[in-house]
Write an enzyme that holds these catalytic residues in place. Sequence first.
Site, mmCIF file in Angstrom:
data_model
loop_
_atom_site.group_PDB
_atom_site.id
_atom_site.type_symbol
_atom_site.label_atom_id
_atom_site.label_comp_id
_atom_site.label_asym_id
_atom_site.label_seq_id
_atom_site.Cartn_x
_atom_site.Cartn_y
_atom_site.Cartn_z
ATOM 1 N N GLY A 117 8.316 3.933 1.046
ATOM 2 C CA GLY A 117 8.984 4.891 1.667
ATOM 3 C C GLY A 117 10.510 4.879 1.775
ATOM 4 N N GLY A 118 11.329 5.601 2.421
ATOM 5 C CA GLY A 118 12.631 5.640 2.681
ATOM 6 C C GLY A 118 13.192 4.466 3.096
ATOM 7 N N MET A 119 12.242 3.934 4.169
ATOM 8 C CA MET A 119 12.875 2.673 5.015
ATOM 9 C C MET A 119 12.534 1.484 4.379
ATOM 10 S SD MET A 119 12.123 4.224 9.128
ATOM 11 C CE MET A 119 12.492 2.468 9.705
ATOM 12 N N GLY A 120 11.485 1.272 3.512
ATOM 13 C CA GLY A 120 11.008 0.180 2.937
ATOM 14 C C GLY A 120 9.433 0.115 2.355
ATOM 15 N N ILE B 33 0.892 -1.217 0.015
ATOM 16 C CA ILE B 33 -0.020 -0.066 -0.017
ATOM 17 C C ILE B 33 0.947 1.318 -0.066
ATOM 18 C CG2 ILE B 33 -2.000 -1.014 0.992
ATOM 19 C CD1 ILE B 33 -1.160 -0.008 3.780
ATOM 20 N N ASP C 146 10.719 14.986 11.265
ATOM 21 C CA ASP C 146 10.164 14.736 9.671
ATOM 22 C C ASP C 146 8.810 14.980 9.330
ATOM 23 O OD1 ASP C 146 11.063 14.261 7.086
ATOM 24 O OD2 ASP C 146 10.905 11.976 7.245
ATOM 25 N N VAL D 115 5.599 -0.961 2.609
ATOM 26 C CA VAL D 115 4.485 -0.886 3.529
ATOM 27 C C VAL D 115 3.400 -1.556 2.984
ATOM 28 C CG1 VAL D 115 2.817 0.243 5.234
ATOM 29 C CG2 VAL D 115 5.005 1.302 4.575
#
Length: 454
Positions: free
Chosen positions: A15-18, A12, A129, A20
């Site tokens: 982002g920068g971390m992976g 869905i 952020d 979702v």
Amino acid sequence: MIAGRYSLEHEIGRGGMGAVWLGRDEVLGRPVALKRLGMPLEGSSPDLERAAREARLAARLNHPRVVAVFDLVREGNEHWLVMEYVEGSTLAQLVRDRGPLTPDQAAPVLGQVAEALAAAHAAGIVHRDVKPSNILVGPHGEVKLSDFGIARAEADATLTRTGMVTGSPAYLAPEVASGHPATEASDIWSLGATLFHALAGAPPYEVSENVLGALYRIVHEDPPRLPDAGWLSPLLAATMTHDPAERWPAARVREYLAAGPADLAPLRSSRAARTPRPDPDRARTRAVPAVPASGARSRRRAPVLPLFMGLAVVALLAVVAVAIGRDAGDGGRPAAAETSAPRSPSPTVAPGPTAAGMRSFVENYLRTAAEDPEAGYAMLTPGFQDQSNGLTGYTSFWGDVVWVDAIRITEADPETLEVGYTYTYQVASGAPHSEGVRLRLAYDDGRYLIAAEA
């Protein structure tokens, strides 16, 4: 199945971390969002450390305006952050799909974000952020702030090296863009930049591939303003200001947005349609105190003068009231006319300065300054008149002001005689401009005058 408990349905977001994913907690029978944190070869990585911090910080908050984090699990070489699933879309997607929001549409969204930040700051947590893509908007207008992955508690050691910039460039506060640590005030700038994005349909700074150029503009240029921000113009001015000490705290932002525009009635003068008087010899310098100023202070001087003028007018009215035998109430507002019977010779004692009187004086000053700059000038103390370069210097600014609007008194302290306010004004040849101003008044026997810029 993740960790023998969470099933995956479909991706869905990313982002920068992976990535979702939408999933389901098979034990509790509820939908969840799972953020995949990459594939570290060892048991630790920067992403994993950030995720663990996000889980700890979100658990500390436990606030309805913050996305809850339920679990941090490992499946093979992958780690997953299990979070509350919020149906809806991000504020960034909402603006992309529907276009810019009106002030009345943006206010409830940003108000809920301010509520989340107020709770985070009270817990000693700086988000670092805040941006539209980290704000989730539900189908019924409910809002939650997400991604505390780079947030830090004040007592914790930062995950970044000294001088490293963290956060999204377009929304960074100037002090963070120049390499200083983020603070609660930095979150407030980012909140203002997010409000700007919601109202304009685009971030306040275009980053594209020139990140260094954007950072330079954030640090060295005046913050951008929106001519059609309406009653939210003072809020943009109070959040996106270079001096962190002048930014409103999250609680004040929340209260301002909750109050709405009802008590911010426009104070548009009859001069709005007037053609400005041509005077090529008139100095274009705004009338301000002669005291040296720097940084954001020097950029605020013009707005201070408008307030000075309005206050001067009220003081002038008070003097006239005394001269004609009327009682001057709080803020120098004349009371009803008395009969022609002789006054009692018994002396009267002025009630002393009050917050209500100071507020009334400032509001009347601004109205008067927009209508009649010369009357506004009379509401300054002689010393401040001199610092404003006399009547010529004073009217070089106020003579061009065609209207003032959205006046909001933020502070009035009878002990120090200091008053703070925000307002929006427009000169004949420019766009509307919003400012926050702080003044020191003088008070004598029921009269207020403007003595200095505080």
